[in-house]
Scaffold this motif. Structure first.
Motif, mmCIF file in Angstrom:
data_model
loop_
_atom_site.group_PDB
_atom_site.id
_atom_site.type_symbol
_atom_site.label_atom_id
_atom_site.label_comp_id
_atom_site.label_asym_id
_atom_site.label_seq_id
_atom_site.Cartn_x
_atom_site.Cartn_y
_atom_site.Cartn_z
ATOM 1 N N THR A 287 30.008 37.262 41.062
ATOM 2 C CA THR A 287 31.143 36.395 40.754
ATOM 3 C C THR A 287 31.040 35.936 39.307
ATOM 4 O OG1 THR A 287 31.444 35.609 43.026
ATOM 5 C CG2 THR A 287 32.286 34.200 41.273
ATOM 6 N N ASP A 289 32.790 33.360 36.587
ATOM 7 C CA ASP A 289 33.674 32.227 36.333
ATOM 8 C C ASP A 289 34.004 32.216 34.844
ATOM 9 O OD1 ASP A 289 33.513 31.459 38.970
ATOM 10 O OD2 ASP A 289 31.994 29.926 38.638
ATOM 11 N N GLU A 295 38.141 32.833 38.508
ATOM 12 C CA GLU A 295 37.026 33.372 39.294
ATOM 13 C C GLU A 295 37.315 34.815 39.669
ATOM 14 O OE1 GLU A 295 34.904 31.079 42.512
ATOM 15 O OE2 GLU A 295 35.816 32.639 43.747
ATOM 16 N N THR A 297 35.450 38.082 41.617
ATOM 17 C CA THR A 297 34.325 38.520 42.441
ATOM 18 C C THR A 297 34.403 40.024 42.681
ATOM 19 O OG1 THR A 297 34.163 36.381 43.562
ATOM 20 C CG2 THR A 297 33.128 38.253 44.646
#
Length: 440
Positions: A287, A289, A295, A297
């Motif tokens: 993931t 950020d 975000e 993933t």
């Protein structure tokens, strides 16, 4: 199309054999993507007589990978030998010094010598590509290098070792012990005979060191990573985590903080509602950020012959196309030496399991020590003893029972200080279990 890219493969294990097979069946597509044909012309391995499922007579055989790297008939060396020193290092260094492209899946080599090798590749104007070194078939390196230049990454974390994720998944779903799951993982080929590198977090740390450099534009600094493995995790921890709405995963985490780049590998409690909590078995996930994409993933196979070979072939196609970008996304001279963020300054929630004596005043004594360290408790759970025959009039047996604390944000230093004082007070019967919580 132009002259073929002549490839030499050093290491014919599961991944090396898969690379040859993928290139054979995808030859036309790879040639179209790279703008010229790709031909495997040379190979090297320890055992020439081993049956690998295909004919080796069409390739020049080298007993020594370094000799393969020196061959005038090879333009690109694929290093799949493994290890951070010795033959692997000499093979890659030799190839780059002679102006040959290198593709490798060797995370240990890159974590230790990546900067020096990248600098050599830049000086020679050749590629040093390593998509396969992290997360197998997940193209996380290409995402960080090519897809996110408009983003400032604040945190990167992930499940980077399939062996650990498999063990924790089995422990949770079937209530098995660590030892039972490890034995099964070894039987299935997911874990080595000596599993230390995987289960104690070192494999994850090497991969995290590479991702941190790519995400934050910093020099690779594997020595800055705090590392803790999963061997102390018990079925009780997993069941308590589930009861509290969490799952336990071995995560590699890199985060930009006020004191520097924090890098850590340890068992982590993640909310069941998070995407990464859904990743079970040998699957990997990363993931990212960042400010623009928020975000992101990526989930997929983190190991295995075909998955890792897929990443190797993608790098070979890039080499064939003439790409020779800086290996770590920026020229080595532009990579910053980021200040290390001490683990003691890490701040977050914690799960603390104490095995305490079931008698009056114990929970109050623990809470007092937490308050003295200015640690706020979100919840306290105590499992009563089932030894009814020895219970006193208050329903307490005096036998060891688990007391679980969930804290609000606190520093590592404060948590360690409080737990040490609780131990010194004689309130606990066994070493405490401390697991960090990573919120969404």
């Amino acid at each position: 199309m132009g002259r073929p890219l002549r490839v030499g493969i050093a290491g014919l294990g599961t991944v090396g054999a898969s690379v040859i097979q993928i290139l054979d069946r995808q030859n036309e597509v790879v040639a179209q993507r790279g703008g010229r044909p790709v031909e495997v012309v040379a190979v090297s391995a320890r055992d020439r007589a081993k049956d690998r499922g295909f004919d080796l007579t069409g390739f020049t055989w080298f007993d020594d990978p370094v000799a393969l790297a020196k061959s005038a008939d090879v333009d690109c060396v694929v290093e799949l030998v493994g290890g951070s020193e010795g033959t692997a290092l000499e093979t890659v260094r030799t190839a780059l010094s002679l102006g040959k492209h290198v593709v490798t899946a060797n995370k240990a080599l890159l974590a230790k010598h990546g900067l020096a090798l990248a600098k050599l590749a830049e000086e020679k104007g050749v590629s040093l590509a390593f998509e396969a070194s992290v997360a197998g078939g997940i193209p996380v390196i290409k995402v960080l290098c090519e897809a996110l230049p408009g983003n400032k990454v604040s945190r990167l974390y992930g499940i980077l070792n399939g062996t650990c994720n498999y063990i924790l998944s089995r422990m949770e779903l079937e209530g098995l012990t660590f030892a039972e799951c490890l034995k099964d993982a070894q039987r299935l080929g997911y874990a080595e005979a000596d599993p230390t590198f995987d289960v104690e977090g070192f494999d994850t740390a090497h991969k995290l060191a590479i991702l941190t450099s790519l995400a934050f534009g910093t020099q690779v600094d594997a020595d800055a990573i705090y590392v803790e493995g999963i061997s102390s995790i018990t079925p009780l921890d997993l069941s308590m985590a589930s009861e509290l709405g969490f799952r336990i995963k071995l995560l590699g985490v890199a985060e930009r903080t006020e004191t520097g780049i924090e890098q850590r590998v340890h068992p982590t409690m993640v909310p069941k509602s998070s995407a990464i909590a859904q990743v079970m078995g040998v699957t990997n996930a990363v993931t990212i950020d960042a400010d623009a994409v928020k975000e992101l993933t990526l989930i997929g196979p983190g190991a295995g012959g075909d998955a890792t070979a897929s990443a190797v072939v993608a790098d070979i196609a890039d080499v064939a196309s003439g790409k020779a970008e800086p290996p770590f996304g920026r020229p080595v001279g532009h990579l910053e030496k980021a200040p290390r963020a001490p683990m003691q300054r890490h701040e977050g929630g914690y799960y603390i399991r104490l095995t305490v004596h079931d008698r009056p005043g114990v929970a109050a004594g623990v809470a007092t020590r937490m308050a003295e360290a200015e640690i706020s408790l979100e919840s306290i759970l105590q499992k009563r003893s089932e030894v009814a025959a020895t219970q006193d009039r208050h329903g307490r047996s005096g036998a060891p029972v688990p007391l679980v604390l969930i804290t609000y944000a606190a520093t590592e230093a404060a948590i360690r200080s409080a737990v040490e004082k609780i131990s010194g007070d004689g309130l606990i019967a066994e070493p405490p279990q401390v697991i960090r919580i990573e919120r969404e």
